[in-house]
Design a protein around this motif. Structure first.
Motif, PDB file in Angstrom:
ATOM      1  N   SER A 250       0.797  -1.230   0.000  1.00 27.28           N
ATOM      2  CA  SER A 250       0.000   0.000   0.000  1.00 27.28           C
ATOM      3  C   SER A 250       0.829   1.279   0.000  1.00 27.28           C
ATOM      4  CB  SER A 250      -0.905  -0.007   1.233  1.00 27.28           C
ATOM      5  OG  SER A 250      -1.529  -1.246   1.356  1.00 27.28           O
ATOM      6  N   GLY A 251       2.153   1.141  -0.024  1.00 25.37           N
ATOM      7  CA  GLY A 251       3.002   2.335   0.024  1.00 25.37           C
ATOM      8  C   GLY A 251       3.607   2.650  -1.336  1.00 25.37           C
ATOM      9  N   ASN A 252       4.703   3.414  -1.314  1.00 25.66           N
ATOM     10  CA  ASN A 252       5.381   3.784  -2.567  1.00 25.66           C
ATOM     11  C   ASN A 252       5.805   2.530  -3.325  1.00 25.66           C
ATOM     12  OD1 ASN A 252       5.216   6.443  -1.904  1.00 25.66           O
ATOM     13  ND2 ASN A 252       7.352   6.670  -1.265  1.00 25.66           N
ATOM     14  N   PHE A 253       5.505   2.498  -4.594  1.00 28.23           N
ATOM     15  CA  PHE A 253       5.922   1.338  -5.388  1.00 28.23           C
ATOM     16  C   PHE A 253       6.508   1.824  -6.705  1.00 28.23           C
ATOM     17  CE2 PHE A 253       3.167   1.076  -9.078  1.00 28.23           C
ATOM     18  CZ  PHE A 253       2.185   2.004  -8.756  1.00 28.23           C
ATOM     19  N   GLU A 254       7.185   0.929  -7.387  1.00 26.40           N
ATOM     20  CA  GLU A 254       7.608   1.230  -8.749  1.00 26.40           C
ATOM     21  C   GLU A 254       7.397   0.010  -9.632  1.00 26.40           C
ATOM     22  OE1 GLU A 254      12.066   1.579  -7.823  1.00 26.40           O
ATOM     23  OE2 GLU A 254      12.116   0.763  -9.867  1.00 26.40           O
ATOM     24  N   ALA A 255       7.146   0.281 -10.900  1.00 25.22           N
ATOM     25  CA  ALA A 255       7.055  -0.784 -11.903  1.00 25.22           C
ATOM     26  C   ALA A 255       7.923  -0.353 -13.073  1.00 25.22           C
ATOM     27  CB  ALA A 255       5.614  -0.958 -12.357  1.00 25.22           C
ATOM     28  N   ASN A 256       8.694  -1.272 -13.592  1.00 25.59           N
ATOM     29  CA  ASN A 256       9.530  -0.983 -14.771  1.00 25.59           C
ATOM     30  C   ASN A 256       9.235  -2.018 -15.832  1.00 25.59           C
ATOM     31  OD1 ASN A 256      11.459   1.050 -13.463  1.00 25.59           O
ATOM     32  ND2 ASN A 256      11.567  -0.712 -12.086  1.00 25.59           N
ATOM     33  N   ILE A 257       8.951  -1.546 -17.021  1.00 27.32           N
ATOM     34  CA  ILE A 257       8.732  -2.458 -18.141  1.00 27.32           C
ATOM     35  C   ILE A 257       9.730  -2.021 -19.198  1.00 27.32           C
ATOM     36  CG2 ILE A 257       7.084  -3.303 -19.862  1.00 27.32           C
ATOM     37  CD1 ILE A 257       5.861  -1.849 -16.603  1.00 27.32           C
ATOM     38  N   GLU A 258      10.711  -2.867 -19.424  1.00 27.00           N
ATOM     39  CA  GLU A 258      11.845  -2.453 -20.246  1.00 27.00           C
ATOM     40  C   GLU A 258      11.981  -3.368 -21.465  1.00 27.00           C
ATOM     41  OE1 GLU A 258      15.529  -2.406 -18.114  1.00 27.00           O
ATOM     42  OE2 GLU A 258      16.644  -1.596 -19.811  1.00 27.00           O
ATOM     43  N   LEU A 259      12.178  -2.741 -22.594  1.00 27.09           N
ATOM     44  CA  LEU A 259      12.434  -3.501 -23.821  1.00 27.09           C
ATOM     45  C   LEU A 259      13.868  -3.202 -24.224  1.00 27.09           C
ATOM     46  CD1 LEU A 259      11.100  -5.285 -25.901  1.00 27.09           C
ATOM     47  CD2 LEU A 259      10.370  -3.238 -27.121  1.00 27.09           C
TER      48      LEU A 259
END
Ligand code: GLA
Length: 779
Positions: A250-259
């Motif tokens: 429920s806190g700060n998150f990150e998502a990375n989608i890298e090609l």
């Protein structure tokens, strides 16, 4: 099922319809081989493995005797920086030597049957595969956990990082999972928005480089939800391959989608590494939040259903799993802060008459709270508004025949409050600096043991002080001026994570103390709609936007990941307090009934017409409540692509369904319209529409086309009719087989288009809608 094959060191995680394969390669790295629709065991993994057999241009080879082995082009289960992998790592840290390169290799694995993390949200588990990797030279251990959910086609992953050095290491990044795969022109689907426009669906074709989205707000946030899907370009609701990932946090998150330039796709998700610095002393560990993975080769509806089933069975408190939730009335949009006991009782009395089951007393009942400048933190009742206190009011409400619920915002404090005056150091702010405010309030420091203890005690007292069966737990500001008086200088970078864990600890305590209270989480509506909160609170106030048309977008987006039983919706008054739009009362209900239903308007001021309509809505909802709250949800047509969007909810046995058809703007002379319904059990079905009524007040002189007598608009008779007369909309009744519904399709009545108005014409104004009940005919 979890299987390990010694001969080629492969791990197979099989669910009903999916397979996940990884193996320990010749360099002892844990390499990813496959995730997707179910397949057999490979007789030779090199037949499926992505491996370059030569040294590629400017790449770095892992070692001098491993020329073609370049981490940058290897599919890895967990990735680090420094040995030639230039993509976004899962893990990054500073070692005691000052070096920032680690290399994790396989040490061991085991299958464990009991796995429970303390005070943090998590999926219930039966069997979990634990794979231990280590950096031998740098004494860092990483445990990777994989739990497999056969029926729901889901896998849950997370990691634990343990420091085995005498000296401290500093984690700069520790995400929950990472997945590498060959790109198939995947489209990234995510849920974006802001306050009162949460979780609208957005689609992004991927091009080389990284798409990063995150929250730095201290909460998972309404900007981006901690969820995303990757789908092949031809994927539709009922067709195509797609993957989904959702974080239990429920806190700060990150998502990375890298090609990367070689068409390899890497996706990862976890606690935001921005403003994160997490020192670990000897033997200390960091446990990342869990992430839920699923895959469908038959489109997005199946993907969502996997999430919904999984969440209902493994995240939601099982006390509430199939427990029908009450229909409530909430006084916020009815009164805001301006109420007294008399006003509240007037609303509650009318609510009872309409069939509503629970009254929720919203903000403004405590301290000296008459606006949002004061009293957060002072959780004792306002004597002027509630002369006999919360208990006195709750008892009166119970006497009327309603259950009682209450609003709290425990994580916050106003500077103008007794709590702040006695404990200014409990607020999150930098010593000797003026903090920035959000909604005139500060956040309490939930990393501080004293604050947590105070909240547990105060809320326990409040919840036991009156017959409270429902709590709306709100949280109305994003973080700023982050600093904790409780943490050492060296630990300030732990703040966001420890705050979230502190919140979980308080919630764990209170939900255990009050197992029968239904908690609904809220953060200015949907600023914290995530699996972490759903673990403690089975439903979430979806958005402060109660406008029916906006809700079509919000609820559709939310349903990509979250089940109907978690999506709380209210029928509001006319016009919308957020967008000043007028939508028909029937549509406000038709949209709100897909999920948990409530009303949020001044019921004591309803016209007799509205009263009759709402009574009928509520009895319809009660009759079909189990289906509307727990049925299988299907997005038949998206509001984003069609003027006529459609939803359906189907029973487990596929024999009963409710279909919603929602018009945006009325179109003159539109084509006839039909919809394919191919998910019903074979048999014969009767399709009727919910009886709906027009308000003749909105019809102008058109009423003379529909009424047997002539009336003059706005004259006395018109008003009398508008208040009393129920002008029934079209009647729909068809009998069709499941095969006919799938192939010849369900044909709707034509919409009104200037001429002709009879029982077989849908008089649909802008934002008009209909509900259809589809039931198997008994022989
Ligand atoms: C937030 C909530 C609303 C209401 C107000 C009260 O905005 O989302 O539903 O409870 O707070 O202040």
């Amino acid at each position: 099922m979890i299987e390990y094959f010694k001969e080629d060191k492969t791990f197979y995680l099989n669910t009903e319809n999916t397979t996940y394969v990884m193996f320990v390669n010749e360099y002892n790295h844990l390499e990813h081989l496959y995730y997707g629709p179910k397949i057999e065991k490979f007789s030779n993994i090199s037949d499926a493995r992505i491996k370059y057999e030569f040294e590629l241009g400017t790449h770095v080879s892992y070692s001098k005797d491993a020329k073609g082995y370049m981490l940058n082009n290897t599919l890895l289960e967990v990735s680090t920086y420094g040995k030639g992998d230039f993509r976004e790592p899962t893990l990054h840290m500073e070692l005691p030597t000052g070096s920032r390169t680690i290399d994790l290799t396989y040490l061991s694995h085991e299958i464990i049957s009991e796995l429970k993390w303390k005070n943090m949200p998590q999926a219930t588990k039966t069997k979990t595969l634990k794979i231990t990797l280590q950096d031998i030279q740098n004494n860092v251990i990483t445990n990777l956990y994989y739990s497999v959910y056969q029926q729901d086609d889901t896998i849950v992953r997370n990691m634990e990082i343990i420091n085995k050095n005498e000296e401290e290491i500093i984690l700069d990044k520790a995400l929950s999972f990472s997945i590498d795969m060959l790109n198939k022109d995947y489209i990234l689907t995510k849920l974006d928005g802001t306050w009162i426009r949460e979780r609208n669906i957005s689609n992004h074709p991927l091009t080389p480089g990284t798409v990063r989205f995150d929250s730095k707000k201290g909460v998972s946030s309404n900007d981006h939800n901690p969820f995303f899907a990757l789908k092949e370009p031809n994927t539709q609701e009922d067709y195509g391959k797609c993957f989904g990932f959702a974080l239990i946090y429920s806190g700060n998150f990150e998502a990375n989608i890298e090609l990367n330039p070689h068409n390899l796709l890497r996706a990862n998700l976890g606690v935001n590494s921005f403003d994160f610095r997490y020192p670990l002393k000897k033997d200390e560990s960091f446990i990342t939040p869990e992430v839920v993975l699923t895959c469908s080769d038959s489109g997005l509806t199946k993907l969502s259903n996997n999430f919904h089933q999984f969440i209902s069975s493994n995240i939601i408190n099982q006390n509430f799993k199939n427990k029908e939730r009450p229909i409530l009335v909430n006084n916020w949009e009815a009164t805001y802060f301006d109420f007294n006991q008399k006003k509240i009782l007037a609303i509650a009395k009318k609510a009872k008459k309409l069939g509503i089951e629970l009254f929720c007393l919203d903000d403004g009942w405590f301290g000296k709270r008459n606006d949002d400048y004061s009293s957060l933190g002072d959780w004792y009742y306002n004597k002027k508004k509630l002369p006999r206190g919360v208990k006195g009011l709750a008892e009166k409400i119970n006497k009327l025949g309603l259950d009682f619920g209450i609003w709290v915002e425990p994580e916050m404090v106003n500077e103008d409050s007794d709590l702040y005056r006695s404990h200014p150091d409990w607020a999150v702010k930098i010593p000797n600096q003026q903090p920035s405010l959000g909604r005139n309030q500060l956040v309490l420091d939930l990393t501080n043991e004293e604050v947590k203890a105070y909240l547990k005690k105060t809320l326990e007292e409040l919840f036991s002080s009156a017959p409270i069966t429902y709590v709306k737990w709100d949280m109305n500001r994003n973080f700023s001026d982050v600093y904790s008086n409780f943490l050492d200088k060296n630990d300030q970078g732990k703040f966001y994570y420890l705050y979230t864990m502190g919140l979980y600890e308080v919630l764990e305590y209170l939900t255990n103390q009050f197992p029968d209270i239904l908690f609904e989480s809220c953060a200015s509506g949907g600023n914290r709609f995530d699996l972490g909160m759903l673990y403690y609170m089975p439903q979430t106030w979806t958005s402060d936007d109660t406008d029916a048309y906006e809700r079509l977008k919000i609820q559709e987006g939310t349903s990509l990941c979250y089940p109907l039983s978690s999506i709380s919706n209210h029928v509001c008054g006319d016009s919308s307090h957020q967008v000043f739009r007028h939508t028909p009362l029937e549509t406000r209900f038709n949209v709100a009934c897909f999920g948990i239903l409530g009303y949020e308007l001044d019921l004591s001021q309803l016209t007799p017409f509205e009263e009759k309509i709402i009574t009928k809505q509520i009895s319809f909802y009660k009759e079909h409540r189990a289906l509307l709250q727990f049925g299988r949800f299907v997005r038949l047509r998206s509001v984003n692509n069609s003027n006529y969007s459609a939803w359906m909810v189907i029973s487990d046995d596929n024999k009963k369904a409710i279909l919603g058809l929602f018009q945006a703007l009325a179109i003159p002379s539109p084509a006839m319209d039909s919809i394919k319904l191919d998910m019903l059990e074979s048999g014969t079905y009767k399709i009727t529409n919910r009886t709906q009524y027009h308000n003749v007040r909105t019809m102008g002189t058109l009423i003379n086309e529909g009424l047997p007598i002539r009336v003059k608009v706005n004259h006395f008779l018109h008003n009398v009719i508008a208040n009393r007369y129920l002008f029934e909309a079209d009647k729909f009744q068809k009998v069709l087989t499941s095969n006919q519904l799938a192939n010849s399709e369900l044909l709707f009545h034509h919409t009104f288009t200037g001429t002709g108005l009879n029982d077989s014409v849908m008089l649909l104004e802008d934002f008009g809608s209909r509900l259809f009940i589809i039931e198997e005919e008994k022989n």
